[in-house]
Design a protein around this motif. Structure first.
Motif, PDB file in Angstrom:
ATOM      1  N   SER A 222     -31.561  40.959   1.319  1.00  0.00           N
ATOM      2  CA  SER A 222     -31.301  39.639   0.754  1.00  0.00           C
ATOM      3  C   SER A 222     -31.864  39.617  -0.663  1.00  0.00           C
ATOM      4  CB  SER A 222     -31.940  38.537   1.609  1.00  0.00           C
ATOM      5  OG  SER A 222     -33.341  38.753   1.719  1.00  0.00           O
ATOM      6  N   ILE A 223     -31.581  38.545  -1.377  1.00  0.00           N
ATOM      7  CA  ILE A 223     -32.035  38.396  -2.758  1.00  0.00           C
ATOM      8  C   ILE A 223     -33.135  37.347  -2.766  1.00  0.00           C
ATOM      9  CG2 ILE A 223     -31.345  37.785  -5.099  1.00  0.00           C
ATOM     10  CD1 ILE A 223     -28.438  38.524  -4.232  1.00  0.00           C
TER      11      ILE A 223
ATOM     12  N   TYR B  32     -25.968  25.073  -2.768  1.00  0.00           N
ATOM     13  CA  TYR B  32     -26.470  26.086  -3.690  1.00  0.00           C
ATOM     14  C   TYR B  32     -25.832  27.447  -3.394  1.00  0.00           C
ATOM     15  CZ  TYR B  32     -30.118  22.988  -5.455  1.00  0.00           C
ATOM     16  OH  TYR B  32     -30.798  21.961  -6.061  1.00  0.00           O
ATOM     17  N   LYS B  33     -25.214  28.009  -4.405  1.00  0.00           N
ATOM     18  CA  LYS B  33     -24.643  29.360  -4.298  1.00  0.00           C
ATOM     19  C   LYS B  33     -24.646  29.995  -5.675  1.00  0.00           C
ATOM     20  CE  LYS B  33     -20.690  32.035  -2.620  1.00  0.00           C
ATOM     21  NZ  LYS B  33     -19.340  31.992  -1.979  1.00  0.00           N
ATOM     22  N   LEU B  34     -25.124  31.217  -5.762  1.00  0.00           N
ATOM     23  CA  LEU B  34     -25.163  31.901  -7.048  1.00  0.00           C
ATOM     24  C   LEU B  34     -23.747  32.036  -7.604  1.00  0.00           C
ATOM     25  CD1 LEU B  34     -27.682  34.788  -6.251  1.00  0.00           C
ATOM     26  CD2 LEU B  34     -28.140  32.667  -7.510  1.00  0.00           C
ATOM     27  N   PRO B  35     -23.537  31.700  -8.869  1.00  0.00           N
ATOM     28  CA  PRO B  35     -22.199  31.832  -9.460  1.00  0.00           C
ATOM     29  C   PRO B  35     -21.679  33.267  -9.344  1.00  0.00           C
ATOM     30  CG  PRO B  35     -23.613  30.547 -10.899  1.00  0.00           C
ATOM     31  CD  PRO B  35     -24.496  31.094  -9.815  1.00  0.00           C
ATOM     32  N   GLN B  36     -20.386  33.366  -9.033  1.00  0.00           N
ATOM     33  CA  GLN B  36     -19.740  34.666  -8.905  1.00  0.00           C
ATOM     34  C   GLN B  36     -19.260  35.135 -10.281  1.00  0.00           C
ATOM     35  OE1 GLN B  36     -19.167  35.989  -5.387  1.00  0.00           O
ATOM     36  NE2 GLN B  36     -20.795  34.467  -5.251  1.00  0.00           N
ATOM     37  N   ILE B  37     -19.417  36.426 -10.557  1.00  0.00           N
ATOM     38  CA  ILE B  37     -18.947  37.044 -11.789  1.00  0.00           C
ATOM     39  C   ILE B  37     -17.787  37.969 -11.423  1.00  0.00           C
ATOM     40  CG2 ILE B  37     -19.592  38.428 -13.801  1.00  0.00           C
ATOM     41  CD1 ILE B  37     -21.225  35.861 -13.554  1.00  0.00           C
ATOM     42  N   ARG B  38     -16.750  37.978 -12.247  1.00  0.00           N
ATOM     43  CA  ARG B  38     -15.612  38.864 -11.949  1.00  0.00           C
ATOM     44  C   ARG B  38     -16.064  40.322 -11.928  1.00  0.00           C
ATOM     45  NH1 ARG B  38     -10.262  38.159 -15.283  1.00  0.00           N
ATOM     46  NH2 ARG B  38      -9.581  39.655 -13.698  1.00  0.00           N
TER      47      ARG B  38
ATOM     48  N   LEU C 166     -26.378  38.122   0.516  1.00  0.00           N
ATOM     49  CA  LEU C 166     -25.708  39.032  -0.406  1.00  0.00           C
ATOM     50  C   LEU C 166     -24.393  38.479  -0.945  1.00  0.00           C
ATOM     51  CD1 LEU C 166     -26.346  42.503   1.300  1.00  0.00           C
ATOM     52  CD2 LEU C 166     -27.686  41.346  -0.481  1.00  0.00           C
ATOM     53  N   ASP C 167     -23.901  37.394  -0.372  1.00  0.00           N
ATOM     54  CA  ASP C 167     -22.712  36.743  -0.932  1.00  0.00           C
ATOM     55  C   ASP C 167     -23.076  35.625  -1.902  1.00  0.00           C
ATOM     56  OD1 ASP C 167     -23.645  34.777   0.747  1.00  0.00           O
ATOM     57  OD2 ASP C 167     -21.795  34.579   1.916  1.00  0.00           O
ATOM     58  N   GLY C 168     -24.382  35.438  -2.141  1.00  0.00           N
ATOM     59  CA  GLY C 168     -24.838  34.439  -3.090  1.00  0.00           C
ATOM     60  C   GLY C 168     -25.206  33.106  -2.480  1.00  0.00           C
ATOM     61  N   THR C 169     -24.912  32.874  -1.207  1.00  0.00           N
ATOM     62  CA  THR C 169     -25.275  31.609  -0.575  1.00  0.00           C
ATOM     63  C   THR C 169     -26.782  31.545  -0.358  1.00  0.00           C
ATOM     64  OG1 THR C 169     -24.821  32.578   1.610  1.00  0.00           O
ATOM     65  CG2 THR C 169     -23.052  31.305   0.570  1.00  0.00           C
TER      66      THR C 169
ATOM     67  N   ARG D 253     -23.204  45.772  -3.185  1.00  0.00           N
ATOM     68  CA  ARG D 253     -22.289  45.973  -2.057  1.00  0.00           C
ATOM     69  C   ARG D 253     -22.719  44.981  -0.980  1.00  0.00           C
ATOM     70  NH1 ARG D 253     -17.719  49.128  -2.146  1.00  0.00           N
ATOM     71  NH2 ARG D 253     -18.920  50.791  -3.196  1.00  0.00           N
ATOM     72  N   ASP D 254     -21.827  44.048  -0.627  1.00  0.00           N
ATOM     73  CA  ASP D 254     -22.224  43.010   0.328  1.00  0.00           C
ATOM     74  C   ASP D 254     -22.135  43.505   1.766  1.00  0.00           C
ATOM     75  OD1 ASP D 254     -19.546  42.827   1.157  1.00  0.00           O
ATOM     76  OD2 ASP D 254     -19.148  41.013  -0.009  1.00  0.00           O
ATOM     77  N   GLN D 255     -22.430  42.628   2.705  1.00  0.00           N
ATOM     78  CA  GLN D 255     -22.475  43.029   4.112  1.00  0.00           C
ATOM     79  C   GLN D 255     -21.118  43.468   4.645  1.00  0.00           C
ATOM     80  OE1 GLN D 255     -25.013  43.622   5.722  1.00  0.00           O
ATOM     81  NE2 GLN D 255     -26.717  42.419   4.918  1.00  0.00           N
ATOM     82  N   LYS D 256     -20.036  43.041   4.006  1.00  0.00           N
ATOM     83  CA  LYS D 256     -18.691  43.450   4.415  1.00  0.00           C
ATOM     84  C   LYS D 256     -18.232  44.731   3.717  1.00  0.00           C
ATOM     85  CE  LYS D 256     -17.167  38.716   5.362  1.00  0.00           C
ATOM     86  NZ  LYS D 256     -16.178  37.657   5.018  1.00  0.00           N
TER      87      LYS D 256
END
Length: 384
Positions: A105-106, A138-144, A117-120, A76-79
């Motif tokens: 954070s990760i 650099y941004k973690l790839p998003q998964i559906r 938390l959005d992968g950035t 669950r992200d910050q939004k």
């Protein structure tokens, strides 16, 4: 062994009419090459359930899973939005988070590269002097990731039909239960020594209840009242009437959604490929399966209560009783399914005819044949 031999036998079994149906041939359970085919054509393509959205209630709540060898974080992200990300650091490719919990954070435990938390990428120690390094690149790839009736699903397939559209017939089938409002009270992971399809089939049929579960739910299950309709393209199901072994197995007195026999009717749903749900008027429990090889299966196991029982003053007692019962049922199922896997590896193993109470297994067999070998399934129209 090539996957072609088990696949040919599977296609032959899939072509038989239901009145002469047999179980899947042993090769499709124990062959390494056939499992590779399943990972490619099923698990890398389909939607996989990872749990309930109610378990990720606050920003930073997360869980981890693996789909077709891809480690994934669901959080669950910050939004307040559900999001799924690759769980692999973009530096030296270490996995990032383990298990479940809450994080601001990760942070990679190898070199402390830190992601929002959005992968950035938030920070990368001692990288400023590296020529060509750009943090913003650099941004973690998003998964559906999608939510449906309170369930969280992920898929590696960018072209997959949405979960809501795919399982709309399921939603209509069980709408009166109000499954979307059920609250997950526990979630665990296990590994059993059996093939994933053996465990999936075990969950799909209630024929084994009086024997395998003689000490728990078996005596409360009326096989003569079981209804096993033909399956649909993306799921199968059956209904069973139970005199509940727990009070929560029947509808709560405050439940005004369910009437008549529905107040004590259980739906058993198998959402392909491997999300298995027992939905009673008062509680649900589920398994989500992923192979760890031909002879092992990773299980996400969870359960919870309907809103009426969650609001009851005795809710904590109900949760404790449910967990105790399901732990006992799982122990029984583990014994049965691990015996099946040991048996099907024998040279003398041969698939036998299915009972009319095992209709869901026949439909599942045809689904596997369709995904792995292009078998063309036929379904009756609503008018037939």
């Amino acid at each position: 062994m090539s996957s072609h031999a088990p696949l040919g036998e599977l296609l032959q079994a899939a072509s038989r009419p239901f009145h002469d149906a047999v179980a899947m041939p042993p090769g499709v359970y124990k062959d390494e090459a056939f499992l590779g085919r399943e990972l490619e054509t099923i698990f890398a393509q389909e939607w996989m359930c990872v749990g309930r959205a109610s378990a990720l209630a606050a920003p930073g709540d997360y869980l981890t899973c693996e789909v077709a060898n891809q480690p994934i974080i669901v959080l669950r992200d910050q939004k307040g939005e559900l999001r799924a990300l690759s769980n692999v650091c973009l530096h030296r490719m270490s996995t990032l988070l383990e298990g479940s919990g809450r994080a601001r954070s990760i942070v990679c435990s190898y070199h402390a590269w830190t992601y929002n938390l959005d992968g950035t990428l938030r920070g990368a120690p001692f990288m400023k002097e590296t020529t060509g390094f750009c943090k913003e690149a650099y941004k973690l790839p998003q998964i559906r990731c999608e939510e449906w009736l309170g369930w969280i699903y992920v898929t590696l397939n960018p072209a997959a039909q949405s979960v809501r559209e795919r399982f709309r017939p399921v939603e209509e089938l069980v709408a009166h239960y109000g499954m979307e409002s059920y609250v997950e009270c526990f979630r665990e992971s296990h590994v059993w020594d059996t093939n994933w399809k053996v465990l999936a089939e075990n969950f799909m049929e209630s024929y084994h209840l009086p024997v395998c579960h003689a000490a728990t739910v078996g005596p409360h299950s009326r096989l003569e009242e079981m209804i096993c309709p033909p399956g649909s393209p993306d799921f199968n199901y059956h209904w069973i009437t139970k005199e509940a072994s727990l009070a929560i197995g029947n509808a709560h007195p405050d439940n005004v959604r369910l009437e008549g026999h529905w107040r004590k009717t259980t739906a058993l749903l198998a959402l392909y490929p491997s999300h298995l749900i027992t939905l009673t008027p008062g509680y649900f429990w589920y398994l989500s399966l992923h192979p760890k090889g031909p002879g092992q299966v990773h299980i996400t196991f969870g359960g919870g209560l309907s809103l009426e029982f969650m609001a009851d003053p005795k809710a904590e007692d109900y949760v404790r009783d449910l967990k105790r019962l399901l732990d006992e049922v799982n122990l029984e199922d583990r014994g049965c399914t691990e015996k099946v896997y040991r048996g099907l590896k024998a040279e003398a193993a041969k698939a036998g005819h299915l009972s009319y109470l095992e209709r869901p297994i026949y439909d599942f067999l045809q689904y596997i044949a369709a995904r792995t070998g292009g078998f063309e399934r036929e379904f009756q129209s609503a008018a037939e």
